[in-house]
Design a protein around this motif. Structure first.
Motif, PDB file in Angstrom:
ATOM      1  N   THR A   1       0.816  -1.214   0.000  1.00 12.58           N
ATOM      2  CA  THR A   1       0.000   0.000   0.000  1.00 12.58           C
ATOM      3  C   THR A   1       0.847   1.260   0.000  1.00 12.58           C
ATOM      4  OG1 THR A   1      -0.096  -0.115   2.402  1.00 12.58           O
ATOM      5  CG2 THR A   1      -1.942  -1.065   1.191  1.00 12.58           C
ATOM      6  N   GLY A   2       2.164   1.113   0.202  1.00 14.66           N
ATOM      7  CA  GLY A   2       2.986   2.313   0.213  1.00 14.66           C
ATOM      8  C   GLY A   2       4.457   1.999   0.375  1.00 14.66           C
ATOM      9  N   ILE A   3       5.271   3.030   0.182  1.00 13.64           N
ATOM     10  CA  ILE A   3       6.713   2.889   0.418  1.00 13.64           C
ATOM     11  C   ILE A   3       7.141   3.929   1.441  1.00 13.64           C
ATOM     12  CG2 ILE A   3       7.227   1.965  -1.858  1.00 13.64           C
ATOM     13  CD1 ILE A   3       8.286   4.793  -2.606  1.00 13.64           C
ATOM     14  N   ARG A   4       8.403   3.854   1.832  1.00  8.95           N
ATOM     15  CA  ARG A   4       9.002   4.782   2.801  1.00  8.95           C
ATOM     16  C   ARG A   4       8.161   4.934   4.043  1.00  8.95           C
ATOM     17  NH1 ARG A   4       9.846   9.860  -0.913  1.00  8.95           N
ATOM     18  NH2 ARG A   4      12.064  10.023  -0.691  1.00  8.95           N
ATOM     19  N   PRO A   5       8.007   3.929   4.853  1.00  8.37           N
ATOM     20  CA  PRO A   5       8.548   2.580   4.722  1.00  8.37           C
ATOM     21  C   PRO A   5       7.598   1.673   3.939  1.00  8.37           C
ATOM     22  CG  PRO A   5       7.457   2.783   6.827  1.00  8.37           C
ATOM     23  CD  PRO A   5       7.345   4.124   6.155  1.00  8.37           C
ATOM     24  N   PRO A   6       8.109   0.492   3.493  1.00  4.36           N
ATOM     25  CA  PRO A   6       7.230  -0.439   2.799  1.00  4.36           C
ATOM     26  C   PRO A   6       6.045  -0.816   3.694  1.00  4.36           C
ATOM     27  CG  PRO A   6       9.528  -1.171   2.713  1.00  4.36           C
ATOM     28  CD  PRO A   6       9.482  -0.002   3.642  1.00  4.36           C
ATOM     29  N   SER A   7       4.847  -0.620   3.162  1.00  2.00           N
ATOM     30  CA  SER A   7       3.646  -0.886   3.939  1.00  2.00           C
ATOM     31  C   SER A   7       2.770  -1.864   3.171  1.00  2.00           C
ATOM     32  CB  SER A   7       2.871   0.407   4.185  1.00  2.00           C
ATOM     33  OG  SER A   7       3.740   1.392   4.683  1.00  2.00           O
ATOM     34  N   PHE A   8       2.215  -2.812   3.885  1.00  2.00           N
ATOM     35  CA  PHE A   8       1.445  -3.870   3.249  1.00  2.00           C
ATOM     36  C   PHE A   8       0.097  -4.049   3.915  1.00  2.00           C
ATOM     37  CE2 PHE A   8       5.984  -4.796   3.091  1.00  2.00           C
ATOM     38  CZ  PHE A   8       6.197  -4.930   1.726  1.00  2.00           C
ATOM     39  N   ALA A   9      -0.883  -4.449   3.119  1.00  2.00           N
ATOM     40  CA  ALA A   9      -2.176  -4.814   3.674  1.00  2.00           C
ATOM     41  C   ALA A   9      -2.366  -6.309   3.440  1.00  2.00           C
ATOM     42  CB  ALA A   9      -3.286  -4.028   3.005  1.00  2.00           C
ATOM     43  N   LEU A  10      -2.715  -7.012   4.498  1.00  2.00           N
ATOM     44  CA  LEU A  10      -2.969  -8.445   4.389  1.00  2.00           C
ATOM     45  C   LEU A  10      -4.478  -8.653   4.550  1.00  2.00           C
ATOM     46  CD1 LEU A  10      -1.699 -11.272   4.176  1.00  2.00           C
ATOM     47  CD2 LEU A  10      -1.556 -11.303   6.673  1.00  2.00           C
ATOM     48  N   PHE A  11      -5.094  -9.179   3.515  1.00  2.00           N
ATOM     49  CA  PHE A  11      -6.549  -9.349   3.552  1.00  2.00           C
ATOM     50  C   PHE A  11      -6.901 -10.723   4.120  1.00  2.00           C
ATOM     51  CE2 PHE A  11      -5.757  -5.935   0.692  1.00  2.00           C
ATOM     52  CZ  PHE A  11      -6.834  -5.066   0.871  1.00  2.00           C
ATOM     53  N   VAL A  12      -7.720 -10.719   5.156  1.00  2.00           N
ATOM     54  CA  VAL A  12      -8.079 -11.964   5.859  1.00  2.00           C
ATOM     55  C   VAL A  12      -9.591 -11.961   6.134  1.00  2.00           C
ATOM     56  CG1 VAL A  12      -5.816 -12.157   6.980  1.00  2.00           C
ATOM     57  CG2 VAL A  12      -7.644 -10.937   8.140  1.00  2.00           C
ATOM     58  N   ASN A  13     -10.114 -13.138   6.529  1.00  2.00           N
ATOM     59  CA  ASN A  13     -11.557 -13.193   6.810  1.00  2.00           C
ATOM     60  C   ASN A  13     -11.912 -12.446   8.094  1.00  2.00           C
ATOM     61  OD1 ASN A  13     -10.245 -15.149   8.338  1.00  2.00           O
ATOM     62  ND2 ASN A  13     -11.986 -16.550   8.337  1.00  2.00           N
ATOM     63  N   ASP A  14     -11.018 -12.521   9.085  1.00  2.00           N
ATOM     64  CA  ASP A  14     -11.298 -11.815  10.332  1.00  2.00           C
ATOM     65  C   ASP A  14      -9.985 -11.472  11.051  1.00  2.00           C
ATOM     66  OD1 ASP A  14     -12.080 -10.834  12.743  1.00  2.00           O
ATOM     67  OD2 ASP A  14     -13.305 -12.575  13.309  1.00  2.00           O
ATOM     68  N   PRO A  15      -9.619 -10.197  11.070  1.00  2.00           N
ATOM     69  CA  PRO A  15      -8.332  -9.799  11.663  1.00  2.00           C
ATOM     70  C   PRO A  15      -8.166 -10.275  13.112  1.00  2.00           C
ATOM     71  CG  PRO A  15      -9.286  -7.948  10.481  1.00  2.00           C
ATOM     72  CD  PRO A  15     -10.321  -9.039  10.478  1.00  2.00           C
ATOM     73  N   LYS A  16      -9.260 -10.434  13.816  1.00  2.00           N
ATOM     74  CA  LYS A  16      -9.153 -10.844  15.226  1.00  2.00           C
ATOM     75  C   LYS A  16      -8.593 -12.255  15.376  1.00  2.00           C
ATOM     76  CE  LYS A  16     -13.405  -9.725  16.705  1.00  2.00           C
ATOM     77  NZ  LYS A  16     -13.961  -8.834  15.658  1.00  2.00           N
ATOM     78  N   LEU A  17      -8.686 -13.024  14.290  1.00  2.00           N
ATOM     79  CA  LEU A  17      -8.218 -14.406  14.375  1.00  2.00           C
ATOM     80  C   LEU A  17      -6.700 -14.512  14.246  1.00  2.00           C
ATOM     81  CD1 LEU A  17     -10.923 -16.186  12.213  1.00  2.00           C
ATOM     82  CD2 LEU A  17     -10.724 -16.161  14.698  1.00  2.00           C
ATOM     83  N   MET A  18      -6.077 -13.441  13.815  1.00  2.00           N
ATOM     84  CA  MET A  18      -4.639 -13.537  13.627  1.00  2.00           C
ATOM     85  C   MET A  18      -3.884 -13.073  14.855  1.00  2.00           C
ATOM     86  SD  MET A  18      -2.064 -12.171  10.714  1.00  2.00           S
ATOM     87  CE  MET A  18      -2.386 -13.473   9.565  1.00  2.00           C
ATOM     88  N   HIS A  19      -3.080 -13.968  15.355  1.00  2.00           N
ATOM     89  CA  HIS A  19      -2.301 -13.641  16.545  1.00  2.00           C
ATOM     90  C   HIS A  19      -1.185 -12.662  16.193  1.00  2.00           C
ATOM     91  CE1 HIS A  19       0.165 -14.360  20.158  1.00  2.00           C
ATOM     92  NE2 HIS A  19      -1.022 -14.517  20.699  1.00  2.00           N
ATOM     93  N   PHE A  20      -0.860 -11.827  17.163  1.00  3.72           N
ATOM     94  CA  PHE A  20       0.179 -10.840  16.951  1.00  3.72           C
ATOM     95  C   PHE A  20       1.507 -11.474  16.510  1.00  3.72           C
ATOM     96  CE2 PHE A  20       3.332  -7.700  18.384  1.00  3.72           C
ATOM     97  CZ  PHE A  20       2.864  -6.639  17.638  1.00  3.72           C
TER      98      PHE A  20
END
Ligand code: GDP
Length: 447
Positions: free
Chosen positions: A399-418
């Protein structure tokens, strides 16, 4: 000079609620900043984003006398007060506008007049915030303050958030819209660190070494405080070098109070060269500056200077490196080099490392490359299920640079552990050699 951010100083007599207001304003941005466990946030500076405008808020409340009783002796108290005033003045000097906070419940105080008088000297736009107006009924004193500023004050309650939107509207009025940085800009390096770690010596050694190729970089607008440099086939700009080139003009004492200056240099750079003293190790002030670099999302090279002064036996290097890494845990991505500006040992490594970090910082990866990597990451380490539900990971996009930024698309963000997020970041970093730069990974819900 196109400066990415403006600086807004929050000023006022003690106890009017400057820090509460600061927290209220900067709290909005906190959610997008990566966490920095184990380190207290620098409570003086914070980024604010409002209506496509961005600025740094400076809380001069952190410079108020905390408890006069604990200061031994009137002389000491006077010295500290003097230092505080200096810090407030430096903050105002660096700022492009000022939020002047008064206590709406208490009404006009003689010290408010003194602050107003000081502010008049600077001829900067002042936005008056009449704080502690928690209820409509608290607005009785509002007109008492009319003499303090040109414009009518904005009634706010830092505690309850009341009126803060109006205040922000007033603050960003006429501020240019933040359009992001142009892409083909030269690398911008800043040499930062606490006094006496050797910043000036490093700058001078670099400039001497490269003196034949210092050039005026064409086609760039720049401040007189910047130094252009061409080295290793790259045009670069060393930002905010005036005080370093011309030592003596700026006393150590002033430098000590000018955290705002480091902050500004950091804000204007792509890569911060954080200089620390090998002999002293990482001190609290070093940690704070590192925190600013991290929070600003800049690439970082930790330059451990005065390596000649350290007595070395087996394992000294490993131990030093381990200590530094432990103290600067939140920036585990930083490149580290041990040098001596005095003996010139490894001085030649500094710029190549900075270039490496800058290039990582502006890396742009194609969606196909990213998703091939993601597939491999997922195949090698199946995502754990959480609370009986299965996490589905769809795709990854930059989604951007400086710094490299990414979006990870998932079914439910709450399910992903830190820790899973961390692992993905680490694997991306290894795979694409994103060394020296922070990475931002955001989770997005997609059903
Ligand atoms: P600044 O305040 O960070 O710009 O630090 P200076 O460049 O003024 O350096 C502070 C002091 O440390 C000076 O006395 C320098 O000569 C000394 N110094 C700088 N680099 C080195 C180094 O690599 N080794 C040693 N032994 N002393 C150094």
């Amino acid at each position: 000079m196109k400066s990415a951010f403006e600086i807004v100083a929050i000023v006022g007599r003690p106890n009017v609620g400057k820090s509460a207001l600061f927290n209220r304003l900067t709290g909005r941005a906190a959610a997008i900043v990566e966490d920095r466990p184990g380190v207290t946030r620098d409570r003086h500076f914070g980024k604010v984003e409002w209506e496509n405008r961005r600025f740094w808020a400076v809380d001069t409340g952190g410079f108020d006398p905390e408890d006069d009783d604990t200061i031994p002796g009137a002389k000491m108290a006077a010295a500290i007060r003097d230092g505080i005033r200096r810090q407030v003045r430096l903050a105002i000097e660096e700022a492009s506008r000022v939020i002047f906070v008064v206590d709406g419940k208490a009404g006009l105080h003689p010290l408010d007049r003194a602050v107003a008088q000081m502010l008049r000297e600077y001829k900067k736009p002042v936005i008056l915030a009449v704080n502690k107006t928690d209820l409509e009924a608290d607005r009785t004193h509002e007109w008492d303050f009319a003499e303090l500023a040109q414009d009518q004050g904005v009634a706010v309650s830092a505690l309850h958030g009341r009126g803060v939107d109006d205040l922000l509207d007033a603050v960003v009025k006429d501020m240019p819209v933040y359009a992001g940085q142009a892409e083909e800009e030269q690398l911008r390096l800043a040499i930062v660190g606490r006094p006496n770690v050797g910043k000036s010596s490093i700058l001078n050694s670099i400039l001497n070494e490269e003196r034949n190729i210092v050039s005026d970089v064409p086609g760039t607008t720049r401040d007189a405080v910047d130094t252009p440099l061409r080295a290793h086939g790259k045009d670069m700009i060393l930002v905010d070098t005036a005080g370093l080139r011309d030592k003596g003009k700026i006393s150590d004492e002033v430098e000590k109070y000018s955290a705002v200056r480091s902050m500004r240099a950091i804000e204007r750079c792509d890569v911060a060269l954080l200089v620390i003293d090998a002999y002293d190790g990482v001190r609290e002030q070093d940690e704070r500056i590192a925190g600013l670099i991290h929070d600003a999302g800049k690439a970082c090279v930790v330059v451990v200077n005065k390596w000649d002064k350290v007595e070395k036996t087996d394992g000294t290097y490993e131990k030093c490196l381990k200590d530094i890494r432990a103290r600067l845990k939140f920036m585990d991505y930083a490149l580290v080099t041990f040098i001596s500006a005095l003996s010139r040992q490894r001085l030649g490594e500094v710029l190549p490392l900075a270039i490496q970090a800058a290039e990582a910082h502006r890396t742009r990866l194609s969606t196909s490359k990213l998703n091939r990597a993601l597939e491999e990451i997922l195949a090698s380490s199946p995502m754990p299920s959480f609370r009986g539900r299965i996490l589905k990971v769809y795709y990854l996009a930059q989604t951007g640079i400086r710094p490299p930024s990414f979006a990870l698309f998932v079914n439910d963000p709450k399910l992903m552990h830190f820790s899973t997020q961390r692992r993905i970041k680490r694997l991306l970093r290894e795979r694409f050699e994103l060394k020296g730069t922070p990475i931002i990974l955001m989770l997005r819900k997609r059903s």
